[in-house]
Motif scaffolding. Structure first.
Motif, PDB file in Angstrom:
ATOM      1  N   ASP A 118      11.311  64.440  91.915  1.00  0.00           N
ATOM      2  CA  ASP A 118      12.198  64.287  93.316  1.00  0.00           C
ATOM      3  C   ASP A 118      11.183  65.391  94.144  1.00  0.00           C
ATOM      4  O   ASP A 118      11.237  64.905  95.350  1.00  0.00           O
ATOM      5  N   TRP A 119      10.817  66.248  93.528  1.00  0.00           N
ATOM      6  CA  TRP A 119      10.036  67.410  94.401  1.00  0.00           C
ATOM      7  C   TRP A 119       8.740  66.816  94.870  1.00  0.00           C
ATOM      8  O   TRP A 119       8.491  66.845  96.105  1.00  0.00           O
ATOM      9  N   ALA A 147      -2.054  66.314  95.029  1.00  0.00           N
ATOM     10  CA  ALA A 147      -2.200  67.567  94.144  1.00  0.00           C
ATOM     11  C   ALA A 147      -1.112  67.650  93.237  1.00  0.00           C
ATOM     12  O   ALA A 147      -1.116  67.900  91.938  1.00  0.00           O
ATOM     13  N   LEU A 148       0.149  67.918  94.009  1.00  0.00           N
ATOM     14  CA  LEU A 148       1.369  68.180  93.255  1.00  0.00           C
ATOM     15  C   LEU A 148       1.822  67.009  92.307  1.00  0.00           C
ATOM     16  O   LEU A 148       2.175  67.226  91.190  1.00  0.00           O
ATOM     17  N   TYR A 149       1.538  65.809  92.711  1.00  0.00           N
ATOM     18  CA  TYR A 149       2.064  64.537  91.944  1.00  0.00           C
ATOM     19  C   TYR A 149       1.171  64.504  90.722  1.00  0.00           C
ATOM     20  O   TYR A 149       1.503  64.559  89.493  1.00  0.00           O
ATOM     21  N   SER A 154       0.643  65.893  84.589  1.00  0.00           N
ATOM     22  CA  SER A 154       0.264  66.853  83.584  1.00  0.00           C
ATOM     23  C   SER A 154       1.150  67.663  82.843  1.00  0.00           C
ATOM     24  O   SER A 154       1.170  67.562  81.660  1.00  0.00           O
ATOM     25  N   LEU A 155       2.075  67.984  83.777  1.00  0.00           N
ATOM     26  CA  LEU A 155       3.175  68.703  82.921  1.00  0.00           C
ATOM     27  C   LEU A 155       4.147  67.776  82.211  1.00  0.00           C
ATOM     28  O   LEU A 155       4.387  68.211  81.170  1.00  0.00           O
ATOM     29  N   MET A 156       4.316  66.667  82.562  1.00  0.00           N
ATOM     30  CA  MET A 156       5.266  65.790  81.898  1.00  0.00           C
ATOM     31  C   MET A 156       4.711  65.365  80.641  1.00  0.00           C
ATOM     32  O   MET A 156       5.103  65.164  79.566  1.00  0.00           O
ATOM     33  N   HIS A 157       3.396  65.091  80.600  1.00  0.00           N
ATOM     34  CA  HIS A 157       2.574  64.945  79.341  1.00  0.00           C
ATOM     35  C   HIS A 157       2.333  65.815  78.618  1.00  0.00           C
ATOM     36  O   HIS A 157       2.581  65.804  77.279  1.00  0.00           O
TER      37      HIS A 157
END
Length: 226
Positions: A118-119, A147-149, A154-157
């Motif tokens: 959402d962010w 870049a944010l996406y 990466s964080l989700m992985h």
């Protein structure tokens, strides 16, 4: 909310060339871009401030309304409670993205209770007017919605892999990307389990305890109890 904005605008523009046009009242329901936008022979209208709600803007851009606000253009747009537009599937989100608005200011005091994606959509909306060839390409490479996406993926992985070190690295990357353009109440942003969305090192957390007047304290107590 609209009444509050109306009052503040009147107070701040008193004695100036700024004029409020309230699009929420019945007599202004049928105004179009021809009525609202500045024409060469009507330069005095360039200071007009248009007050409109999300629902009103959305309903008056749709073809079913003859698109009364479809061709409007604004030099500056302030979107309060902007967290409402958090998905590409929202008609309102697409209208905000495609609106002819020179500068978009997104405002919200609502913590990020939704997903990190959402962010990303918020960031895409924020950067929708960015030039394809900006003067400073480095800034867009380091701090853009793309870049944010990438950092969010990466964080989700890292979360799925239960790799805490990679999670921390991705979280710090998120902060570095977003820091120049967002003021966020980070410590209030939490996952559904109540844990912080992004854990900030203690030395970087700036906590401010609000002070309440005697008149405000009973109102606050009532609000908390409700």
């Amino acid at each position: 909310m609209a009444e509050t904005f109306k009052t503040v605008i009147h107070e701040m523009t008193h004695g100036t060339d700024f004029k409020l046009v309230n699009l929420l009242v019945a007599e202004n329901a049928n105004l179009t871009y021809e009525d609202l936008n500045t024409m060469i022979d009507e330069p005095e209208n360039r200071w007009n401030i248009h007050l409109v709600s999300y629902d009103t803007l959305t309903s008056r851009v749709k073809p079913s309304s003859n698109g009364r606000l479809s061709h409007c253009s604004w030099s500056f747009g302030i979107f309060d409670e902007s967290h409402q537009y958090k998905t590409k599937n929202s008609v309102g989100w697409r209208i905000a993205m495609n609106g002819r608005i020179g500068c978009k200011l997104q405002v919200t005091a609502t913590p990020g209770f939704h997903s990190l994606y959402d962010w990303c959509y918020q960031a895409m909306w924020l950067f929708s007017g960015a030039p394809e060839d900006p003067e400073d390409e480095t800034v867009m490479e380091k701090h853009s919605a793309d870049a944010l996406y990438s950092a969010v993926k990466s964080l989700m992985h890292a979360i799925r892999a239960e790799d805490e070190e990679a999670q921390q690295d991705a979280a710090l990357r998120l902060i570095q990307i977003a820091k120049p353009w967002t003021i966020k109440r980070w410590l209030e942003s939490k996952h559904a389990n109540g844990k912080p969305l992004v854990r900030i090192p203690k030395e970087n957390a700036h906590l401010v305890d609000p002070e309440w007047t005697e008149d405000e304290q009973p109102k606050l107590k009532t609000l908390v109890e409700r």
